[in-house]
Motif scaffolding. Structure first.
Motif, PDB file in Angstrom:
ATOM      1  N   VAL A   1      -1.390   5.141 -13.327  1.00 39.65           N
ATOM      2  CA  VAL A   1      -0.447   4.481 -12.406  1.00 39.65           C
ATOM      3  C   VAL A   1      -1.201   3.748 -11.305  1.00 39.65           C
ATOM      4  CG1 VAL A   1       1.370   4.912 -10.695  1.00 39.65           C
ATOM      5  CG2 VAL A   1       1.422   6.080 -12.897  1.00 39.65           C
ATOM      6  N   PHE A   2      -2.256   4.375 -10.811  1.00 36.46           N
ATOM      7  CA  PHE A   2      -3.068   3.713  -9.793  1.00 36.46           C
ATOM      8  C   PHE A   2      -3.655   2.408 -10.324  1.00 36.46           C
ATOM      9  CE2 PHE A   2      -7.283   3.031  -7.900  1.00 36.46           C
ATOM     10  CZ  PHE A   2      -6.927   2.856  -6.576  1.00 36.46           C
ATOM     11  N   GLY A   3      -4.138   2.428 -11.564  1.00 39.59           N
ATOM     12  CA  GLY A   3      -4.659   1.197 -12.153  1.00 39.59           C
ATOM     13  C   GLY A   3      -3.588   0.131 -12.315  1.00 39.59           C
TER      14      GLY A   3
ATOM     15  N   VAL B   1      -1.377  -5.014 -10.614  1.00 40.26           N
ATOM     16  CA  VAL B   1      -0.223  -5.855 -10.252  1.00 40.26           C
ATOM     17  C   VAL B   1      -0.382  -6.418  -8.848  1.00 40.26           C
ATOM     18  CG1 VAL B   1       2.260  -5.829  -9.827  1.00 40.26           C
ATOM     19  CG2 VAL B   1       1.330  -4.684 -11.841  1.00 40.26           C
ATOM     20  N   GLN B   2      -0.824  -5.596  -7.920  1.00 39.13           N
ATOM     21  CA  GLN B   2      -0.970  -6.077  -6.544  1.00 39.13           C
ATOM     22  C   GLN B   2      -2.085  -7.102  -6.418  1.00 39.13           C
ATOM     23  OE1 GLN B   2      -1.364  -2.682  -3.982  1.00 39.13           O
ATOM     24  NE2 GLN B   2       0.764  -2.053  -4.226  1.00 39.13           N
TER      25      GLN B   2
ATOM     26  N   PHE C   1       0.832  -1.209   0.000  1.00 33.10           N
ATOM     27  CA  PHE C   1       0.000   0.000   0.000  1.00 33.10           C
ATOM     28  C   PHE C   1       0.866   1.259   0.000  1.00 33.10           C
ATOM     29  CE2 PHE C   1      -2.035   3.364   2.503  1.00 33.10           C
ATOM     30  CZ  PHE C   1      -3.160   3.601   1.718  1.00 33.10           C
ATOM     31  N   VAL C   2       1.889   1.287   0.838  1.00 28.95           N
ATOM     32  CA  VAL C   2       2.758   2.469   0.922  1.00 28.95           C
ATOM     33  C   VAL C   2       3.521   2.669  -0.385  1.00 28.95           C
ATOM     34  CG1 VAL C   2       4.764   3.437   2.093  1.00 28.95           C
ATOM     35  CG2 VAL C   2       2.940   2.355   3.420  1.00 28.95           C
ATOM     36  N   ALA C   3       4.068   1.583  -0.934  1.00 28.02           N
ATOM     37  CA  ALA C   3       4.815   1.709  -2.184  1.00 28.02           C
ATOM     38  C   ALA C   3       3.917   2.200  -3.313  1.00 28.02           C
ATOM     39  CB  ALA C   3       5.446   0.360  -2.542  1.00 28.02           C
ATOM     40  N   GLY C   4       2.710   1.642  -3.411  1.00 25.39           N
ATOM     41  CA  GLY C   4       1.785   2.089  -4.451  1.00 25.39           C
ATOM     42  C   GLY C   4       1.338   3.518  -4.250  1.00 25.39           C
TER      43      GLY C   4
END
Length: 461
Positions: free
Chosen positions: A356-358, A363-364, A334-337
């Motif tokens: 980028v959020f998508g 990926v996560q 979560f922090v990295a994203g």
């Protein structure tokens, strides 16, 4: 006295009616019944038909039945005895279950009280699984154990320091530009709020900002307390990290002596089982670290590739942060994203930040729901659902650290369970694939573990 005799006589004159019998026939018919007694004796050898249970007294009962007869079979004498035996077994099993639950609660309480000591030990073991392969390589080439462990640990710390040295200049070079872009982004947000559909004027926005500042000032003491708690947590984390590294040094230096010593304390009969279980648990921890590193590499590769294509700055630092975030489930990802999305928003705008959020979310989701359960399930021989439940249970019990350690703990429990099951089934899990098993050899000066043929293995159990 006369009253008592009268009651006894009345009781003696009472007759109990059985279903199908006509004991209440009037006495006037007694003669005809006696006349038919002779014919009845002639038919005594014949089988009398069973009366149909259609009422309280059966067929021929002059009284009307108040209910229909049940179709369930009549009870036998064994029913009560079997019910008592089942109740007794259920009571014994319940008592055993309660004792086991109480024991688990006590063990959990003790582990919770000793968590400050156990956490550096667990982290040191995980570091040792990473540092042991190069240490073993150096020891096989004639290096002293202490020198090999020290060199490997120093190289490991140097790699970490070098990685920070590579990342820090990039962050320092672009932090001023990102700060200016952040200010421009805030101005764009303010202009966006002033336009349709919100139509908020500058004065209202200023009022909202002042309210936010007043709220922060009024809760300054709480914020200071949270900051102090966070600083204390960071300090404790650094202390645990230093202790873990020191313990990792001793583990890789003296680790090969541990299993022979423990096997020698348990005795020759249990020594093969101690050695086999130690090897299996060590392999399980090593496999966990390898798999987490693989998952983190996949996350960092695809997220970093997406950031590079979209021309987002700080690609390498964000990719490295994503890699290490994979070792801290949930919060780390979560922090990295969040950092990646924030930097994209500041540098490239809302549209790129949304893309980028998508990418990060996709990926996560693939990593958390598909890749990680499959990789860990295959490596640990655990079902994907067990992996997910282990992470959930660990996070609910011990937060981030619990989520990180949930899967390896579940895997270790599965290893011990399977080993115990094989022993109870009469198998020999202590025997290796080459047909040998470990045994203790030595004298008063020390003990070592040697390999012997399976024919000399002690019986299971």
């Amino acid at each position: 006295m006369r009253c008592a005799l009268s009651i006894c006589g009345a009781i003696g004159a009472m007759k109990f009616r059985l279903p199908g019998r006509r004991d209440d026939v009037p006495a006037a018919r007694a003669g005809s019944s006696s006349a038919a007694a002779g014919a009845g004796r002639a038919d005594a050898g014949r089988e009398q038909p069973t009366p149909a249970l259609t009422g309280e007294g059966g067929t021929g009962d002059p009284r009307s039945g108040d209910h229909e007869a049940t179709a369930a079979p009549a009870p036998t004498w064994q029913r009560g005895e079997r019910a008592r035996a089942a109740t007794r077994a259920l009571a014994i099993g319940s008592a055993q279950l309660l004792l086991i639950a109480a024991a688990l609660v006590v063990v959990g309480w003790v582990l919770g009280r000793l968590w400050v000591v156990l956490l550096p030990i667990i982290l040191g073991l995980l570091f040792a699984t990473v540092l042991w392969p190069p240490t073993r390589f150096l020891r096989r080439h004639g290096w002293p154990p202490a020198l090999a462990a020290a060199v490997v640990l120093l190289v490991f710390l140097a790699l970490i320091a070098g990685l920070i040295a590579v990342i820090a200049p990039q962050v320092a070079d672009q932090v001023t530009e990102l700060a200016d872009q952040a200010a421009d982004g805030l101005e764009q947000v303010q202009q966006w709020l002033q336009g349709p559909p919100f139509n908020i004027d500058e004065e209202q926005i200023g009022q909202y900002v002042d309210q936010a500042i007043d709220s922060v000032q009024s809760n300054a003491s709480n914020i200071a307390g949270y900051a102090a708690t966070g600083a204390s947590a960071v300090g404790n984390g650094l202390i645990n990290l230093v202790l873990a590294l020191l313990l990792a040094f001793f583990f890789i230096k003296d680790g090969p002596r541990w299993v022979p010593w423990l096997a020698a304390q348990t005795g020759p009969r249990a020594a093969p089982h101690v050695a086999a279980l130690s090897q299996k648990t060590w392999s399980t921890l090593s496999e966990f670290i390898k798999q987490q590193a693989l998952v983190g590499f996949v996350d960092a590769l695809f997220i970093g590739l997406g950031l590079w294509i979209l021309d987002v700055p700080l690609v390498v630092p964000l990719a490295v942060l994503t890699f290490f975030g994979a070792f801290i489930p949930i919060i780390g990802a979560f922090v990295a994203g969040a950092f990646a999305v924030l930097i994209a928003l500041v540098d490239e705008g809302f549209t790129v930040a949304l893309i980028v959020f998508g990418i990060v979310l996709l990926v996560q989701q693939i990593e958390g729901n598909v890749l990680q359960p499959i990789i860990q399930g295959r490596g640990f021989n655990l079902h994907a659902a067990v992996v997910i439940l282990a992470v959930t249970a660990g996070s609910s019990l011990a937060g981030i650290i619990g989520a990180f350690l949930g899967v390896p703990v579940a895997a270790l429990i599965a290893v011990v369970y399977r080993y115990t099951r094989d022993v109870l089934d009469g198998r020999h899990p202590e025997v290796a694939g080459d047909g040998t098993h470990a045994r203790v050899a030595g004298d008063d000066d020390g003990a070592v573990l040697t390999r012997g043929p399976a024919a000399q293995a002690p019986p299971a159990g």
